[in-house]
Design a protein around this motif. Sequence first.
Motif, short mmCIF file in Angstrom:
data_model
loop_
_atom_site.label_atom_id
_atom_site.label_comp_id
_atom_site.label_asym_id
_atom_site.label_seq_id
_atom_site.Cartn_x
_atom_site.Cartn_y
_atom_site.Cartn_z
N PHE A 72 0.82 -1.21 0.00
CA PHE A 72 0.00 0.00 0.00
C PHE A 72 0.86 1.26 0.00
CE2 PHE A 72 -2.01 3.22 2.83
CZ PHE A 72 -3.11 3.53 2.06
N GLY A 73 0.49 2.21 -0.85
CA GLY A 73 1.11 3.55 -0.82
C GLY A 73 2.47 3.60 -1.50
N GLY A 74 3.11 4.75 -1.38
CA GLY A 74 4.47 4.91 -1.91
C GLY A 74 4.51 5.39 -3.35
N ARG A 78 4.04 0.17 2.17
CA ARG A 78 4.01 -0.71 3.34
C ARG A 78 3.09 -1.88 3.08
NH1 ARG A 78 1.99 1.67 8.16
NH2 ARG A 78 0.66 2.86 6.78
#
Lengths: 414, 177
Positions: free
Chosen positions: B106-108, B115
């Motif tokens: 998730f994310g980034g 993460r």
Amino acid sequence: MHAYDKRELTVHDRPPLSSSSRSQRGLDGFNFFIANVQTGFGPFIAVYLTAQAWTQIDIGFVLTVSAITALAFQVPAGILVDAAAHKRTVGALAAAAIAVSALILAASPIFPLVLGAEVLHGLASCLMTPAIAAISLGLVAPHEVGERLGRNARYASAGNGIAAVLMGAFGWLFSNRAVFLLTAALALPALVALFQIRRSEIDPERSRGGPVDKSERRSPLHGIVDNRPLLVFGAGMVLFSLANTPMLPLAGGIMTMRSSQWATVLIAACIVVPQICAAIISPWIGRQSEIWGRRPLLILGFAALPIRGILFAVLASPYAFVAVQVLDGVSAAVLGVMLPLIVADVMHGTGRYNAALGTVAFAAAIGASLSTALAGYIQDRWGYAAAFLSLAGVALAGFGLMMLFMPETRPMES
Amino acid sequence: MRPVRRAAFVAIIVVAGGLALTGGAPAWAQASSSPATQTPPAPASKAPTPEVPTIPPGTAAAVLTKNKAQAILGQPIVSTKGENMGRIVDVIVDKQGTPRAAIIDFGGFLGVGSRKIAVDWGALNFSPTGKSERITLDLTRDQLKSAPEYEKGKPVVVVEAKGKTQPMPSGEYPLDE
């Protein structure tokens, strides 16, 4: 691009560099496009393989093998570049190999091929850094090396920054595979730029740091392990990369946690901002290194890192993190110029410049590979602030080492 | 922090670490990668079969068409609001082989700052009513952003959707009708 042209005017007021402007432009372009190509690899490969339904175990294994290859080949690659008669050919082969590995990744993400591509990329990257440094040294007179390396760092940073944005957009608009096709395609302008450099203008002796004295030719590493300024600088680089490498990933983790809406944009900004800073100030650093000497600039670069670690630990806003990344740009610009420059200073007259450069890069890479696990452990146990402060402590040790033990290495004016 | 706590009920499920992860999940993932020729993983009331590479003649086989089952490893996930929620990278099963949670990356940006977070299996919808074939998650980015990272060999913190505190009984997964 207009800004660049203006800077060039001020350069022209100074006495021109000793080689033709065609060769100089060619090296600028090669630095730029190689930085483009290298940005396509790195952490992005994990994103691509995840999207290809790879398990995390396989991704981890491939990345580890790739890292070990890149580590193990640093010193041999340097020795090889010292021995090579034509540094331009080495650069061309490395660029072609990187393009091939990008094409393999795009064409067929199956385990043995990805593993092979990653190993090939690791080997080629090890050759690329010393090849570019050797061409630079061979192309200009000794007192112009600082300025030339400053230009290298400018175009490499501009290439990294632009490629990060371009490839992020490419992955979002098209597919993760398209990113690797773009990566391979960018090797073509890199090769075109490389062949703009006239081979006759690259002095083979200067490019390895002077003539090889046949009479006392012992081992290729002779004059490296007993070179005190080189060892001090190498130890400083280990501490620097130990502290520097995990900082952005840690900050990225915090940004994902604190800001869901803007996290992606903010992390992208944190990657691009230091590259913009480095692109702007690197030529200035290169020029000042010939006027002020290396030491004050080196200390500036090492001082920026502990300050950055402390700011990350105490600041709460992810928006402030982007501003803090200006400090990353300062240290990246300083070390981008100083690493090849100081090694050239201390290895002058040995004929083992690239072996020494490979050795320092090897030491720094060990620091980098240990650091992520170390920082992850501290963050897991005691939280983000403790991790950032520990990294700041390591960075401070590097700063102290430079302050106390690093001599000025600029050669005396003749 | 507070609205997130209110919105998402975070439960801690202690999975018998190594067993579920190294034994169960990869085998499960492997089996799901060619759904057209193999038994579906979802309605598993028995432990997952470790290897079914080819089906010899005379062996019972089920054929699942594209609208009945799908491979999920590496699949992108969206929230019900259409936000990008990352991709499925692993699946956590219990001792019965029943999926309990999906691990999503998730994310980034370009691999920096992402993460791995465990989300409740029941919060995933594999055939959303109507338009697209995308897998949706009954959670928002805001609910996931402060969730703890998933780490191997540690108790798995599973983020659950509001009002879905009961794990779904096995065999009742919302596969296509």
